[in-house]
Motif scaffolding. Structure first.
Motif: not given
Length: 219
Positions: A4, A165-166, A216
């Motif tokens: 993240t 991923d985020e 995302q």
């Protein structure tokens, strides 16, 4: 590993009020619940990573001050190990991993860090190999979730290698500008739409002092 990028930026995506300035200046616009949100997120992940310039200009502690014993492993990638030994992450009792390169390793510095119970990992020849690093973190450091707090060049490296991923952004309602100012993602950039990194919007939440934006990775 879940990765993240977590950052505080202006409307125009700037991380600081000018080159060489601390991003901590932006934090003066936050109130206690806003700061608590950042720190408690740190309590949910296994590791936190920031670049060398963030250590140099901000000297952060990278801890979770609101929840005891919920501090992530602090990871600092640096090609040449040119980090001040007086910085918080190298002088306190917290867990820290310095990641450097084969050509940039400094045996004297490594010895000092090991005496301070700080770990050193050689990962890459001329520059840090983040793909290899992430495998090492999962296999040998039990890291399965990581929070990346910048700066712009570190964000670029992990995004360019498809490791993110985020993205969570606390967007402040201000415009900073400046053609040389650090942005959320710096680095080489892309000039072809076919190569840009694509994300989908999963949350937009207005707050008193900022708007929370969460993205995302698009599949």
């Amino acid at each position: 590993m879940k990765t993240t990028i977590f950052s505080q930026v202006s409307i125009d995506g700037k991380l600081t009020l000018g080159a060489g300035k601390s991003s901590k200046q932006l934090f003066s616009m936050f109130e206690e619940p806003d700061i608590k949100y950042i720190h408690q997120f740190r309590g949910l992940i296994d590791a936190i990573m920031v670049g060398k310039n963030t250590i140099q200009y901000d000297d952060p502690m990278l801890t979770n001050r609101y929840e005891e014993n919920k501090n992530p492993l602090r990871i600092i990638p640096t090609t040449h190990m040119d980090i001040s030994l007086d910085s918080h992450v190298l002088s306190d009792d917290g867990r820290t991993l310095i990641v450097t390169t084969e050509n940039g390793k400094n045996p004297e510095m490594i010895s000092i860090l090991k005496d301070r119970n700080k770990d050193v990992l050689i990962c890459g020849k001329d520059k840090v190999d983040f793909v290899k690093l992430f495998r090492e973190l999962e296999d040998h450091y039990n890291v399965h979730s990581i929070m990346i707090e910048g700066g712009g060049f570190l964000n670029w490296n992990v995004l360019d290698q498809d490791l993110v991923d985020e993205i969570i952004i606390m967007q402040l309602p201000i415009i900073i500008g400046g053609g040389t100012n650090i942005t959320l993602v710096d680095g080489t950039g892309y000039t072809d739409l076919d190569f840009v990194k694509k994300f989908k919007v999963v949350e937009v939440l207005p707050n008193k002092n900022y708007t929370l934006l969460r993205y995302q990775k698009a599949v």
